[in-house]
Design a protein around this motif. Structure first.
Motif: not given
Length: 375
Positions: A176, A234, A237-239, A302-303, A306-307
């Protein structure tokens, strides 16, 4: 509020006793039915770590190191930001902003700060080191609202450097920290003279899929492994960061297992995480999530971002060091699509994802070689 306040860490003894009690009352699962790490953190390795944590680990040593390095807080954009700040005695020392990633923390820089600030070689480049904890990590505040993605963090870091009185400075990061440092490069604030990444960010193009270049082939192979076998953390954590957050905040063993898996897979080791780090080093890092209860808040980054990891182009001077056991190795030609003014590139002989933590001497060497081209 723009004041800089000294921060002394002193964890209450009751908290450490409560942690010991939790470690005494672990309910363990059965051993995995495979001989390797393919199903996740190995039971025998985790039990060894937890036993050491319970009986031999000394938190006060880590606490004293943090306090000795110099800890501070300042409120930026509504959040108290925690950071290490150590100035060099050298005339001409250059301010250097170091940003950690996940599952790291400012303890990643324990082994490198002394050398960067006060190098033994009188001719070596010296730095004033500033190492903030990301929002929701370590002893920085946890965002109560959405919106704290990498660009906002980059703007906050720029404000931090200005608030400290640094008119010209350099920035560095991995994981990050690489995304935030790339965002700083994209913002190109007046004072930033250049950036360095130890996790070069690059993506394949359509022509790369059929490339015969061995570096491209290796990168695509590692990308495939990551997507199929190594990216579950990931995706979660991103969703759904809140869901995994309950386990990470409530169970020290769940937290240690979550982090230890990445220590194993992302370091340059010979089959054991202890080839790369000592148990003390790993637990120091785990404690910077456990003590402030940041398992959920850290995952939310991540949420948020991340994208968008590493999107955009950087035109200010940039450098990159490619360590051989990086999660997602990116060939130079991929990196140059993002870092369009790449003035330094080197493929390092050993080391993995946690460059400063794992190979502090090589990390310091790389920074000096890179930043010599920018100062």
């Amino acid at each position: 509020m723009s004041d800089i306040r000294a921060f002394t860490l002193s964890v209450a003894e009751d908290e450490l006793v409560a942690l010991a009690d939790r470690l005494d009352r672990v309910r363990w699962p059965e051993q995995e039915p495979v001989a390797d790490w393919s199903q996740g953190t190995k039971l025998t390795v985790l039990r060894e770590l937890v036993a050491y944590w319970r009986i031999e680990y000394d938190w006060r040593r880590c606490e004293a190191r943090l306090n000795a390095l110099g800890q501070f807080k300042t409120e930026i954009d509504g959040l108290d930001i925690h950071f290490l700040h150590r100035r060099s005695s050298r005339a001409g020392a250059v301010p250097l902003l170091l940003t950690h990633g996940w599952p790291g923390s400012v303890v990643e820089f324990f082994g490198v700060i002394d050398d960067l600030v006060e190098p033994e070689d009188p001719d070596a480049m010296a730095f004033h080191v500033i190492a903030p904890s990301l929002p929701g990590y370590g002893f920085s505040d946890k965002p109560a609202n959405t919106g704290w993605g990498v660009e906002r963090i980059a703007r906050a870091w720029t404000e931090l450097m200005s608030r400290l009185g640094y008119t010209e400075w350099l920035a560095q990061g991995g994981d990050w920290g690489a995304a935030v440092t790339t965002a700083i490069g994209q913002l190109a604030p007046e004072g930033c003279r250049g950036i360095h990444l130890n996790m070069p960010i690059g993506r394949p193009g359509p022509d790369d899929m059929n490339s015969r270049d061995p570096n491209v082939h290796k990168a695509l192979e590692r990308l495939g492994f990551y997507q199929q076998w190594d990216s579950g953390y990931s995706k979660q954590q991103s969703t759904r960061p809140q869901t995994i957050g309950y386990a990470l905040v409530d169970s020290p063993v769940a937290l240690a297992a979550w982090i230890l898996e990445k220590v194993f897979y992302w370091t340059d080791n010979d089959g054991s995480p202890w080839d790369a780090f000592s148990m003390d080093q790993v637990i120091d890092d785990v404690m910077l999530y456990w003590v402030p209860a940041t398992g959920a808040s850290a995952a939310r980054l991540y949420w948020e971002s991340f994208t968008d990891f590493g999107d955009g182009k950087v035109t200010i001077p940039a450098g990159a060091s490619a360590f051989p056991k990086e999660i997602l190795p990116a060939p130079r030609e991929w990196v140059e699509r993002t870092l369009t003014n790449l003035v330094y590139w080197n493929e390092v002989e050993k080391g993995g994802h946690f460059a400063a933590w794992e190979q502090p001497e090589l990390f310091a060497r790389e920074l000096r070689a890179c930043f010599a081209k920018m100062t």
